[in-house]
Design a protein around this motif. Structure first.
Motif, PDB file in Angstrom:
ATOM      1  N   PRO A 137       0.814  -1.227   0.000  1.00  0.00           N
ATOM      2  CA  PRO A 137       0.000   0.000   0.000  1.00  0.00           C
ATOM      3  C   PRO A 137       0.841   1.268   0.000  1.00  0.00           C
ATOM      4  O   PRO A 137       0.566   2.207  -0.752  1.00  0.00           O
ATOM      5  N   GLY A 138       1.885   1.303   0.835  1.00  0.00           N
ATOM      6  CA  GLY A 138       2.750   2.480   0.853  1.00  0.00           C
ATOM      7  C   GLY A 138       3.536   2.637  -0.427  1.00  0.00           C
ATOM      8  O   GLY A 138       3.839   3.762  -0.847  1.00  0.00           O
ATOM      9  N   ALA A 139       3.885   1.513  -1.066  1.00  0.00           N
ATOM     10  CA  ALA A 139       4.601   1.597  -2.335  1.00  0.00           C
ATOM     11  C   ALA A 139       3.713   2.205  -3.418  1.00  0.00           C
ATOM     12  O   ALA A 139       4.177   3.000  -4.245  1.00  0.00           O
ATOM     13  N   VAL A 140       2.437   1.857  -3.435  1.00  0.00           N
ATOM     14  CA  VAL A 140       1.505   2.454  -4.401  1.00  0.00           C
ATOM     15  C   VAL A 140       1.359   3.952  -4.139  1.00  0.00           C
ATOM     16  O   VAL A 140       1.349   4.770  -5.074  1.00  0.00           O
ATOM     17  N   ALA A 141       1.256   4.337  -2.870  1.00  0.00           N
ATOM     18  CA  ALA A 141       1.132   5.760  -2.536  1.00  0.00           C
ATOM     19  C   ALA A 141       2.396   6.525  -2.937  1.00  0.00           C
ATOM     20  O   ALA A 141       2.315   7.615  -3.517  1.00  0.00           O
ATOM     21  N   GLY A 142       3.570   5.975  -2.626  1.00  0.00           N
ATOM     22  CA  GLY A 142       4.811   6.643  -3.004  1.00  0.00           C
ATOM     23  C   GLY A 142       4.985   6.730  -4.512  1.00  0.00           C
ATOM     24  O   GLY A 142       5.488   7.740  -5.026  1.00  0.00           O
ATOM     25  N   ALA A 143       4.590   5.683  -5.229  1.00  0.00           N
ATOM     26  CA  ALA A 143       4.683   5.713  -6.691  1.00  0.00           C
ATOM     27  C   ALA A 143       3.751   6.764  -7.282  1.00  0.00           C
ATOM     28  O   ALA A 143       4.077   7.388  -8.296  1.00  0.00           O
ATOM     29  N   THR A 144       2.603   6.981  -6.666  1.00  0.00           N
ATOM     30  CA  THR A 144       1.698   8.033  -7.130  1.00  0.00           C
ATOM     31  C   THR A 144       2.320   9.410  -6.959  1.00  0.00           C
ATOM     32  O   THR A 144       2.247  10.263  -7.851  1.00  0.00           O
ATOM     33  N   LEU A 145       2.948   9.639  -5.807  1.00  0.00           N
ATOM     34  CA  LEU A 145       3.621  10.921  -5.584  1.00  0.00           C
ATOM     35  C   LEU A 145       4.748  11.133  -6.589  1.00  0.00           C
ATOM     36  O   LEU A 145       4.931  12.240  -7.111  1.00  0.00           O
ATOM     37  N   MET A 146       5.503  10.085  -6.871  1.00  0.00           N
ATOM     38  CA  MET A 146       6.603  10.206  -7.820  1.00  0.00           C
ATOM     39  C   MET A 146       6.091  10.398  -9.238  1.00  0.00           C
ATOM     40  O   MET A 146       6.687  11.134 -10.042  1.00  0.00           O
ATOM     41  N   ALA A 147       4.980   9.752  -9.582  1.00  0.00           N
ATOM     42  CA  ALA A 147       4.406   9.921 -10.914  1.00  0.00           C
ATOM     43  C   ALA A 147       3.967  11.361 -11.140  1.00  0.00           C
ATOM     44  O   ALA A 147       4.056  11.876 -12.265  1.00  0.00           O
ATOM     45  N   ARG A 148       3.496  12.036 -10.098  1.00  0.00           N
ATOM     46  CA  ARG A 148       3.114  13.439 -10.233  1.00  0.00           C
ATOM     47  C   ARG A 148       4.313  14.290 -10.622  1.00  0.00           C
ATOM     48  O   ARG A 148       4.206  15.181 -11.472  1.00  0.00           O
ATOM     49  N   GLU A 149       5.461  14.035 -10.007  1.00  0.00           N
ATOM     50  CA  GLU A 149       6.657  14.809 -10.359  1.00  0.00           C
ATOM     51  C   GLU A 149       7.104  14.506 -11.788  1.00  0.00           C
ATOM     52  O   GLU A 149       7.459  15.414 -12.556  1.00  0.00           O
ATOM     53  N   LEU A 150       7.094  13.224 -12.155  1.00  0.00           N
ATOM     54  CA  LEU A 150       7.532  12.861 -13.500  1.00  0.00           C
ATOM     55  C   LEU A 150       6.652  13.503 -14.564  1.00  0.00           C
ATOM     56  O   LEU A 150       7.146  14.016 -15.573  1.00  0.00           O
ATOM     57  N   MET A 151       5.351  13.491 -14.367  1.00  0.00           N
ATOM     58  CA  MET A 151       4.457  14.084 -15.343  1.00  0.00           C
ATOM     59  C   MET A 151       4.562  15.604 -15.339  1.00  0.00           C
ATOM     60  O   MET A 151       4.407  16.246 -16.377  1.00  0.00           O
ATOM     61  N   GLY A 152       4.832  16.194 -14.166  1.00  0.00           N
ATOM     62  CA  GLY A 152       5.029  17.638 -14.124  1.00  0.00           C
ATOM     63  C   GLY A 152       6.251  18.069 -14.912  1.00  0.00           C
ATOM     64  O   GLY A 152       6.213  19.055 -15.662  1.00  0.00           O
ATOM     65  N   ARG A 153       7.341  17.338 -14.790  1.00  0.00           N
ATOM     66  CA  ARG A 153       8.533  17.649 -15.582  1.00  0.00           C
ATOM     67  C   ARG A 153       8.273  17.453 -17.065  1.00  0.00           C
ATOM     68  O   ARG A 153       8.769  18.208 -17.893  1.00  0.00           O
ATOM     69  N   ARG A 154       7.499  16.432 -17.396  1.00  0.00           N
ATOM     70  CA  ARG A 154       7.207  16.191 -18.806  1.00  0.00           C
ATOM     71  C   ARG A 154       6.400  17.333 -19.398  1.00  0.00           C
ATOM     72  O   ARG A 154       6.651  17.773 -20.526  1.00  0.00           O
ATOM     73  N   ARG A 155       5.420  17.843 -18.653  1.00  0.00           N
ATOM     74  CA  ARG A 155       4.622  18.955 -19.164  1.00  0.00           C
ATOM     75  C   ARG A 155       5.454  20.219 -19.293  1.00  0.00           C
ATOM     76  O   ARG A 155       5.273  20.990 -20.241  1.00  0.00           O
ATOM     77  N   ARG A 156       6.370  20.453 -18.343  1.00  0.00           N
ATOM     78  CA  ARG A 156       7.202  21.649 -18.423  1.00  0.00           C
ATOM     79  C   ARG A 156       8.131  21.586 -19.624  1.00  0.00           C
ATOM     80  O   ARG A 156       8.419  22.592 -20.252  1.00  0.00           O
TER      81      ARG A 156
END
Length: 322
Positions: A231-250
């Motif tokens: 469960p914590g791994a899924v939550a942490g991966a979600t937080l990391m995915a937000r950063e990855l997609m934010g960099r991609r949009r920038r």
């Protein structure tokens, strides 16, 4: 090295998030427990009937002398069990995510809503059966690729010295990459990011992915730990995915401000007109007041590009003759 530490911090942030949300953590344990029961049953069956399977698949060794036949088939039985154990570690996350798709989808969405400035989360807009089909299809592709890597690393493990030192370390990093790929798929699938694009995003930040996945892969080697960390791994991966997609949009020019390292997603950038309204009129914009230019100087008179032609002069009529 900095990205390695950032990835590990995302893993810890995910574990802290589920620790603060006990209800979500409890629901997240259910798919892992189901998968664990299935894998334990498979490994017990492999241990009980693995020797019979090896004897059936090696009929050419029936006529061998006593010590060599037992040593050869015993070695193959141990190799078969070790290979099954390695594949179970590599594929555990994919099978757990497939079984627990609705559970982890809900968990990932709650994480997005909790950390989003406006309290919203991206939605795929697809029906549940379609999401399950995409998740199963992508998980099968990942499992096949992970199995090929597992067989290759297992074969390299028989190389003297290198197989006992470098290959296990490489195996942890390879397994960590596949684990992260599977875990981030929950959040990225809701953002309608296809598997090929997901791989491109993850490969662009390999150090970050290894910092998240390698410690998780090492922890998953300990029995039963994977169930409690999922469960914590899924939550942490979600937080990391937000950063990855934010960099991609920038990178594509959306004008978002770069996030601080390890602090998670950034707030969306304000529109240009909002920034202008906050900071006041720009220099030289002519908005400081009527009849003034930059710094209070009189504005320059604009000369029209096509000035109107002057009106024709009246012609002088000749004087009347006397």
């Amino acid at each position: 090295m900095r990205d390695l530490g950032t990835g590990f911090r995302y893993l810890l942030r995910g574990q802290r998030w589920v620790a603060r949300h006990g209800k979500q953590y409890g629901f997240g344990l259910i798919p892992g427990l189901i998968t664990l029961v299935l894998y334990v049953a498979a490994l017990v069956g492999l241990a009980l009937w693995g020797e019979d399977f090896v004897s059936w698949s090696t009929p050419f060794a029936d006529d061998w002398s006593s010590p060599w036949q037992g040593l050869f088939r015993g070695f193959l039985t141990a190799v078969l069990f070790a290979l099954g154990l390695l594949l179970s570690v590599i594929t555990f996350t994919a099978v757990t995510l497939l079984i627990g798709q609705p559970f982890y989808e809900n968990l990932s969405e709650k994480v997005d809503r909790d950390v989003s400035p406006d309290g919203t989360a991206p939605e795929s807009g697809l029906p549940l059966w379609r999401e399950l089909w995409i998740s199963g299809r992508d998980s099968l592709r990942i499992v096949l690729r992970a199995a090929l890597w597992g067989v290759l690393l297992f074969a390299l493990g028989f190389i003297p010295v290198v197989g006992q030192t470098a290959v296990p370390v490489i195996g942890v990093f390879v397994t960590g990459f596949f684990l992260t790929e599977e875990l981030t798929a929950v959040a990225l699938q809701r953002r309608r990011v296809e598997l090929r694009d997901r791989l491109a995003v993850l490969r662009s930040r390999k150090s970050l992915i290894w910092g998240f996945g390698a410690p998780l892969a090492a922890a998953f080697l300990v029995p039963f730990v994977a169930v409690f960390l999922m469960p914590g791994a899924v939550a942490g991966a979600t937080l990391m995915a937000r950063e990855l997609m934010g960099r991609r949009r920038r990178r594509r020019g959306t004008g978002k401000a770069p996030p601080r390292s390890g602090t998670g997603p950034s707030t969306p950038a304000r529109p240009a007109f909002e920034d202008e309204a906050r900071s006041g009129p720009k220099r030289g914009s002519g908005a400081a007041g009527p009849g003034t230019g930059p710094q209070g100087t009189p504005p320059r008179r604009r000369v029209p590009t096509n000035p109107p032609s002057p009106p024709p002069r009246p012609s002088k009529s000749p004087a009347p003759a006397r």
